[in-house]
Write a protein that holds these residues in place. Structure first.
Motif, PDB file in Angstrom:
ATOM      1  N   GLY A   1       9.456   8.387  -8.390  1.00 39.37           N
ATOM      2  CA  GLY A   1      10.020   7.953  -9.663  1.00 39.37           C
ATOM      3  C   GLY A   1      10.230   9.104 -10.625  1.00 39.37           C
ATOM      4  O   GLY A   1       9.918  10.274 -10.333  1.00 39.37           O
ATOM      5  N   PRO A   2      10.758   8.788 -11.818  1.00 36.84           N
ATOM      6  CA  PRO A   2      11.121   9.837 -12.785  1.00 36.84           C
ATOM      7  C   PRO A   2       9.958  10.733 -13.187  1.00 36.84           C
ATOM      8  O   PRO A   2      10.141  11.939 -13.384  1.00 36.84           O
ATOM      9  CB  PRO A   2      11.639   9.032 -13.983  1.00 36.84           C
ATOM     10  N   ARG A   3       8.760  10.151 -13.318  1.00 33.66           N
ATOM     11  CA  ARG A   3       7.650  10.966 -13.813  1.00 33.66           C
ATOM     12  C   ARG A   3       7.115  11.923 -12.756  1.00 33.66           C
ATOM     13  O   ARG A   3       6.735  13.054 -13.074  1.00 33.66           O
ATOM     14  CB  ARG A   3       6.535  10.059 -14.323  1.00 33.66           C
ATOM     15  N   TRP A   4       7.078  11.477 -11.493  1.00 41.89           N
ATOM     16  CA  TRP A   4       6.360  12.235 -10.476  1.00 41.89           C
ATOM     17  C   TRP A   4       7.248  12.811  -9.381  1.00 41.89           C
ATOM     18  O   TRP A   4       6.781  13.620  -8.577  1.00 41.89           O
ATOM     19  CB  TRP A   4       5.294  11.335  -9.825  1.00 41.89           C
ATOM     20  N   GLY A   5       8.489  12.382  -9.313  1.00 42.43           N
ATOM     21  CA  GLY A   5       9.329  12.754  -8.182  1.00 42.43           C
ATOM     22  C   GLY A   5       9.452  14.241  -7.942  1.00 42.43           C
ATOM     23  O   GLY A   5       9.399  14.707  -6.787  1.00 42.43           O
ATOM     24  N   ALA A   6       9.625  15.031  -9.007  1.00 44.11           N
ATOM     25  CA  ALA A   6       9.814  16.476  -8.838  1.00 44.11           C
ATOM     26  C   ALA A   6       8.583  17.136  -8.212  1.00 44.11           C
ATOM     27  O   ALA A   6       8.709  18.143  -7.503  1.00 44.11           O
ATOM     28  CB  ALA A   6      10.127  17.117 -10.186  1.00 44.11           C
TER      29      ALA A   6
ATOM     30  N   LEU B   1       0.832  -1.204   0.000  1.00 48.19           N
ATOM     31  CA  LEU B   1       0.000   0.000   0.000  1.00 48.19           C
ATOM     32  C   LEU B   1       0.867   1.256   0.000  1.00 48.19           C
ATOM     33  O   LEU B   1       0.557   2.237  -0.694  1.00 48.19           O
ATOM     34  CB  LEU B   1      -0.904  -0.029   1.238  1.00 48.19           C
ATOM     35  N   HIS B   2       1.951   1.234   0.764  1.00 49.00           N
ATOM     36  CA  HIS B   2       2.808   2.406   0.902  1.00 49.00           C
ATOM     37  C   HIS B   2       4.074   2.321   0.052  1.00 49.00           C
ATOM     38  O   HIS B   2       4.522   3.338  -0.485  1.00 49.00           O
ATOM     39  CB  HIS B   2       3.176   2.610   2.367  1.00 49.00           C
ATOM     40  N   THR B   3       4.656   1.132  -0.048  1.00 53.12           N
ATOM     41  CA  THR B   3       5.892   1.042  -0.839  1.00 53.12           C
ATOM     42  C   THR B   3       5.630   1.368  -2.305  1.00 53.12           C
ATOM     43  O   THR B   3       6.463   2.012  -2.962  1.00 53.12           O
ATOM     44  CB  THR B   3       6.527  -0.347  -0.706  1.00 53.12           C
ATOM     45  N   LEU B   4       4.490   0.945  -2.824  1.00 55.24           N
ATOM     46  CA  LEU B   4       4.152   1.270  -4.208  1.00 55.24           C
ATOM     47  C   LEU B   4       3.884   2.762  -4.376  1.00 55.24           C
ATOM     48  O   LEU B   4       4.255   3.362  -5.394  1.00 55.24           O
ATOM     49  CB  LEU B   4       2.932   0.466  -4.654  1.00 55.24           C
ATOM     50  N   LEU B   5       3.257   3.367  -3.381  1.00 49.34           N
ATOM     51  CA  LEU B   5       2.995   4.803  -3.444  1.00 49.34           C
ATOM     52  C   LEU B   5       4.310   5.590  -3.440  1.00 49.34           C
ATOM     53  O   LEU B   5       4.486   6.532  -4.223  1.00 49.34           O
ATOM     54  CB  LEU B   5       2.118   5.215  -2.264  1.00 49.34           C
ATOM     55  N   ARG B   6       5.249   5.183  -2.584  1.00 54.85           N
ATOM     56  CA  ARG B   6       6.535   5.877  -2.540  1.00 54.85           C
ATOM     57  C   ARG B   6       7.333   5.651  -3.825  1.00 54.85           C
ATOM     58  O   ARG B   6       7.959   6.583  -4.348  1.00 54.85           O
ATOM     59  CB  ARG B   6       7.361   5.405  -1.338  1.00 54.85           C
ATOM     60  N   ARG B   7       7.307   4.422  -4.328  1.00 51.49           N
ATOM     61  CA  ARG B   7       8.059   4.126  -5.548  1.00 51.49           C
ATOM     62  C   ARG B   7       7.532   4.950  -6.716  1.00 51.49           C
ATOM     63  O   ARG B   7       8.307   5.529  -7.494  1.00 51.49           O
ATOM     64  CB  ARG B   7       7.978   2.637  -5.876  1.00 51.49           C
ATOM     65  N   LEU B   8       6.226   5.030  -6.833  1.00 54.88           N
ATOM     66  CA  LEU B   8       5.634   5.795  -7.924  1.00 54.88           C
ATOM     67  C   LEU B   8       5.862   7.293  -7.725  1.00 54.88           C
ATOM     68  O   LEU B   8       6.243   8.016  -8.649  1.00 54.88           O
ATOM     69  CB  LEU B   8       4.142   5.481  -8.012  1.00 54.88           C
TER      70      LEU B   8
END
Length: 266
Positions: free
Chosen positions: A155-160, A145-152
């Motif tokens: 990530g490159p598309r959303w990190g900034a 639930l949380h690890t996928l949210l943090r990974r996404l």
């Protein structure tokens, strides 16, 4: 960069009200008798006030105040107000007791309070002799639930855009950390964890669950860009579908929570 505080949606939060209330009732069952007659009680991070009303059922003569920093949540909570139950705005990152309480209780709120360990001494100082501090927090940041949210979100598309909106991995501490801190502060302390296996129903129920809680900072950060918000939610939804596949009877969401009950000396 400081993240914008999340905007809460009481209706979305309450879509899973029964599941969310159960940890509070389990916590409440372990709270000992209170010293005051009548008792003075505070619910820290009361949300929409639905579980706060359980405090008045447990202690009918108590004067109970629910504190929260969300205008949306407080608007719903105040519908439950009565002669001995009121609700007030407070930011738990700076709140300290301004009177003596017999019970300070908090349900799934301290994970949103950076540095809450450092707040414990002042909160305990606000308790009457023999008073209790009791809280529960999610203890599942290692769950998909949380690890996928943090990974996404990082990530490159959303990190900034989203890295600062995500709850840090140290927002909740190990059980032994709370036990040690509270015991060293002179409390008789009980700390435990429980994993609930919630059976959720409906379309994308795990996504629906987290839309009421852990996804709120992301939804707030993208609120001014509906197209981006919907794209992020769709990506996250697909990840959750794979991580939490449905069974014929519903979708199981394992959810671990941490509980602490600390009683001050008489």
């Amino acid at each position: 960069m400081t993240a914008t505080p999340p905007v809460w949606d009481p209706a979305q939060y309450l879509r899973h009200a029964g599941h969310r209330a159960r940890p509070f009732t389990d916590l409440l069952a372990r709270v000992p008798d209170l010293p005051g007659d009548p008792p003075r009680v505070a619910d820290l991070g009361c949300g929409p006030g639905t579980v706060t009303t359980l405090l008045t059922a447990r202690w009918p003569t108590a004067r109970v105040t629910g504190y929260d920093n969300s205008p949306q949540m407080l608007a719903d909570a105040r519908a439950h107000a009565g002669p001995r139950l009121d609700f007030r705005h407070a930011d738990l990152t700076t709140w300290t007791p301004d009177e003596t309480y017999d019970l300070l209780i908090s349900n799934a709120a301290l994970q949103w309070v950076p540095g809450h360990l450092d707040a414990l001494p002042a909160w305990l100082d606000g308790l009457a002799p023999g008073g209790t501090l009791a809280f529960q927090v999610p203890h599942n940041l290692d769950a998909p639930l949380h690890t996928l949210l943090r990974r996404l979100g990082t990530g490159p598309r959303w990190g900034a855009r989203l890295a600062d909106a995500l709850r840090p991995t140290d927002s909740v501490h190990a059980p032994g950390v709370y036990l040690d801190r509270l015991a060293r502060l002179g409390c008789a302390t009980d700390v435990w964890t429980t994993t609930y296996h919630h059976v959720l129903t409906g379309e994308d129920p795990v996504l629906d669950w987290i839309k009421g809680t852990g996804l709120r900072p992301v939804l707030t950060a993208l609120a001014d860009d509906p197209e981006a918000r919907d794209a992020f939610v769709a990506e996250y939804r697909d990840l959750l579908r794979a991580a939490y596949p449905p069974a014929p009877y519903g979708t199981v969401l394992p959810f671990r929570r941490l509980f602490a009950v600390a009683r001050t000396a008489d």
